[in-house]
Design an enzyme around this catalytic site. Structure first.
Site: not given
Ligand code: CA2
Length: 149
Positions: A11-12, A24, A81, A88, A99, A102-103, A108, A112
């Site tokens: 997602p996102n 990101y 999370h 599963d 897994e 990016l961050s 954080r 997370r």
């Molecule tokens: O750091 C990561 O890759 C995460 O999986 C990104 C997730 C976050 O909920 C995880 O804790 C860590 C969020 C993805 C949101 O992606 C966006 C990208 C651009 C702008 C806004 C959100």
């Protein structure tokens, strides 16, 4: 047999490069996917890329990948999370999953710091930006090659 890897983003992550570049980065999802496709080609592997904002869709793709993928690069986004269902699915399929985040999720917010996915993943890469995906691809291809011989 050609090595086939699935790249799955949750997602996102379709918003990459458009919002929150401070966290990101500026790379778009399309840029990330095409760089990884090139890397896969250079390694003699095939990469299939999917992104969804829906947990059930991600689960369906994991189930399908059981029949064709030798490994999965998976950024489950915030489902990392929370999702027992994704954990599963990984366990049930027996897929080799890395897994990727990016961050650095451990730098954080406290919510997370826990991953539901980590216990069922082969490994985890967190905080290296798009390079994390590249390292995961290399590791999965190397592992698949070592299992061919
Ligand atoms: O750091 C990561 O890759 C995460 O999986 C990104 C997730 C976050 O909920 C995880 O804790 C860590 C969020 C993805 C949101 O992606 C966006 C990208 C651009 C702008 C806004 C959100």
């Amino acid at each position: 047999m050609n090595i086939k890897i699935l790249l799955l983003n949750g997602p996102n992550l379709n918003l990459l490069g458009e919002r929150e570049p401070g966290i990101y980065g500026a790379t778009t999802l399309a840029d990330l996917e095409s760089a990884l496709q090139s890397q896969a080609h250079a390694l003699g592997a095939e990469l299939s890329c999917q992104q969804s904002n829906h947990e059930g869709q991600l689960i369906d793709w994991l189930h399908e990948a059981r029949s064709w993928a030798q490994g999965v690069i998976f950024n489950p986004g915030a489902y990392t999370h929370t999702s027992i269902a994704l954990a599963d699915a990984i366990k049930a399929t027996g897929l080799t999953v890395i897994e990727v985040h990016l961050s650095n999720i451990y730098q954080r917010e406290a919510f997370r710091h826990h991953s539901m996915i980590a216990p069922v993943a082969w490994g985890q890469i967190s905080g290296l930006g798009p390079e994390g995906y590249a390292l995961a691809l290399r590791a999965l291809v190397k592992r698949a090659e070592s299992q061919l011989v």
